[in-house]
Design an enzyme around this catalytic site. Structure first.
Site, short mmCIF file in Angstrom:
data_model
loop_
_atom_site.label_atom_id
_atom_site.label_comp_id
_atom_site.label_asym_id
_atom_site.label_seq_id
_atom_site.Cartn_x
_atom_site.Cartn_y
_atom_site.Cartn_z
CG PHE A 128 -7.82 -5.66 0.51
CD1 PHE A 128 -8.01 -4.29 0.58
CD2 PHE A 128 -7.21 -6.17 -0.62
CE1 PHE A 128 -7.58 -3.44 -0.45
CE2 PHE A 128 -6.77 -5.34 -1.66
CZ PHE A 128 -6.97 -3.97 -1.57
CG ASP A 194 -4.02 -10.26 3.90
OD1 ASP A 194 -3.07 -9.52 4.27
OD2 ASP A 194 -4.62 -10.10 2.83
CE1 TYR A 219 1.00 -2.23 -1.46
CE2 TYR A 219 2.06 -4.10 -2.53
CZ TYR A 219 0.92 -3.42 -2.16
OH TYR A 219 -0.31 -3.94 -2.51
CE LYS A 220 -1.25 -2.73 2.13
NZ LYS A 220 -1.92 -1.59 1.45
NE ARG A 361 -6.51 3.39 4.47
CZ ARG A 361 -5.98 2.36 3.79
NH1 ARG A 361 -6.35 1.12 4.08
NH2 ARG A 361 -5.14 2.56 2.81
#
Lengths: 386, 386
Positions: A128, A194, A219-220, A361
């Site tokens: 990322f 990560d 928050y995912k 996605r």
């Protein structure tokens, strides 16, 4: 889609032990929400909890809440709620700051813990982007050289630390955390993981695999709310030598002593920096209630069943690996004109996201996504493409 | 206290143009809240706004809110709300992360902007400790030497940057921002100001005095809520060379391009790092509504009148300067057994705080503290001491 598919989905939903969790979330029947890997859905009870935080804890108790409402210890307490989900012991995980800031803390600390003669920092080449940007800064500020890394590449006597994403955000590929961590240790280096796309989606086993440092977002798959603070894990035997590049007053051994010299605290607290953002933190803490009684193994089993089911019902090329051991909790499909296709999917109630240049996605959050959702998403996708 | 004092307080309250603001806050008649310099009181309307943020923006719109509810641009938009309060232009101020993290960004950036041959970083010797800890880390990571600084000390050809608190958190002393900034520039150095105890309490005049960088917290005089995110100001002509040590994806020129190389964005956005904590940020943004129509000059005039009045009615030695030009918006009194005295004050409804080793600290927030409050606080203090 055939009636057969719908029947099969209904059958799978009926025997799903996690199906009851869906009721804990604010969802509507019109939408198939497959973007929980970007922003988890709202657990229904959180707004009431936050009204109490604002009106009573802040509004009435005010400054007293730092003690009386437990605000001061929220970062460690919330970390302890996340720890079992990522296979970590109590006292190892602290919540605060963004993932990017935590990548900086963890990577600099790892570099400082490595033999100073080791001059290379490895970062997975498809990381990322923010991890790469922050790693570049960490390398620059510690006099190291950043080297792109592909899992499987050799590590050696020049390797100080390696930073790897557990799940590739774009393809959904799950990297071999046990193997890469062991290889780093074999080479005398430290491993920083990560977990943004794996925490809450699948078992991580930080302690079992002797991971040195880990960071991740909440928050995912952890549904903490937009931009909820990230977590930082430091392996217990590294805690006393954890040398943070951001030594704020919250990580001091005696934060209210207000001493001019910095004496780091012991344990997870050392990962703290400044005053924590209490509103976001307490919303996250409250949101974690949906995990009561849920095993991450059950979440993983359902996640694989969901993504298997979805993959069986789509015709586009999947860039997400077919092998379970290499798959996260999302499916990424290659598609011409993917941006426009996703726009149309969203207009028809199937919410995934588009990633440059040609990826559709779809994230599968087992706590609130069911097989009928996967079936409907595949059917709508087929009709959009037709 | 005499009836005369009470009458005088009532008179002053009656002619106070800011008295109407008190109704905007959640306060009770039993308490004199003089700790707004630690945690500002709750603006009444914020919980309703946050229910909408949680239930509609997060709960219903979910991921769409990043665009449709303006979440993505909240850091700059909120910065633009703070800017006029600190004498800054629109586009110069961004909100996010803690004050400590922003001190790191600002100080490292200032050091990088200075002539590389300059090897000293000055920090005021009585700084809020976290500033010193973070400055030590910034110096260490840029190869500089930290030097304690007392306002008035000479700066010279070795000075790269100076970090000063506008108001000393312990004594309430207001430092000479125009003079120290000019002296830094005269010496060829950059000035970084910590406005934690002045933003929202008095005019700062960042632009007028050509301050290079400033940071500050938003949960004291700006009433943003516990741990609400801090702000970072970068002087307009420094923005294009602002080289952040925390270059996250949010500060990228094209954050959703997900490019492997970091290209910094232009303007205030360059001060961003990772995903902002939206719940805390939007609570702050909402809290700033109480500033509509309020001039910071009026706030300052009332603050000085309030602290003058309080000082006239107490007998303990004040460590806060008597001169207006050297006084922030608090009064710190030296007191034997200050910890126990403050405990008793709080038990009797007068909430200030205790600072080691012998300081009673009373913060005066002109938006919601009145002269009758100051009179009552002085009276209760006298009775506790008697």
């Amino acid at each position: 889609m055939s009636e057969q598919s719908a029947a099969r989905a209904a059958e799978l939903d009926a025997s799903d032990e996690l199906a009851v969790c869906r009721e804990l979330f604010s969802l509507d029947k019109e939408t198939v929400y497959l973007d929980g890997n970007s922003l988890g859905a709202l657990p229904r009870h959180v707004p009431d909890r936050m009204r109490d935080v604002m009106e009573r804890e802040w509004g009435q108790l005010r400054i007293r809440s730092w003690d009386e409402s437990g605000w001061w210890t929220a970062p460690e307490r919330t970390g302890d709620r996340i720890a079992p989900i990522i296979g970590a012991a109590a006292g190892t995980t602290v919540v605060g700051d963004s993932t990017s800031v935590n990548v900086f803390k963890a990577l600099v600390a790892a570099i400082r813990m490595a033999d100073p003669a080791r001059d290379e920092v490895l970062v997975d080449a498809t990381t990322f982007p923010t991890d790469g940007y922050v790693a570049e800064s960490a390398a620059r500020m510690t006099g190291k050289r950043l080297v792109p890394y592909t899992p499987g590449d050799p590590m050696g006597p020049r390797t100080a630390a390696v930073l790897v994403n557990h799940v590739d955000y774009r393809t959904g590929r799950l990297h071999d955390l046990p193997g890469i961590t062991a290889a780093a240790h074999e080479a005398g280096a430290l491993a920083v993981w990560d977990l943004c796309h794996s925490a809450g989606a699948l078992p991580v086993g930080l302690e079992a695999h002797e991971v040195d440092f880990a960071v991740g977002c909440t928050y995912k798959y952890l549904n903490g709310g937009p931009g909820s603070p990230a977590f930082l894990y430091v392996r217990p035997d590294h805690q006393s030598s954890f040398d943070s590049p951001l030594p704020g007053w919250n990580s001091h051994a005696d934060p209210f002593g207000m001493t001019p010299d910095f004496t780091p605290g012991t344990g997870a607290v050392r990962g703290r920096v400044g005053t924590p953002d209490i509103l976001s933190m307490l919303a996250l803490e409250s949101a974690l209630d949906v995990w009561d009684g849920v095993s991450i193994e059950a979440v993983r089993a359902k996640s694989l069943a969901l993504t298997d089911f979805f993959l069986e019902h789509v015709t586009l090329e999947s860039v997400t690996p077919a092998a379970h051991a290499e798959r996260g909790s999302q499916v990424s499909l290659r598609c011409a004109d993917a941006g426009a296709v996703m726009k149309e999917l969203i207009a028809r109630g199937v919410v995934g996201d588009f990633r440059q240049p040609d990826i559709l996605r779809f994230g599968f959050t087992p706590l609130y996504v069911g097989f009928a959702d996967a079936e409907r998403a595949a059917a709508v996708l087929a009709s959009v493409l037709a």
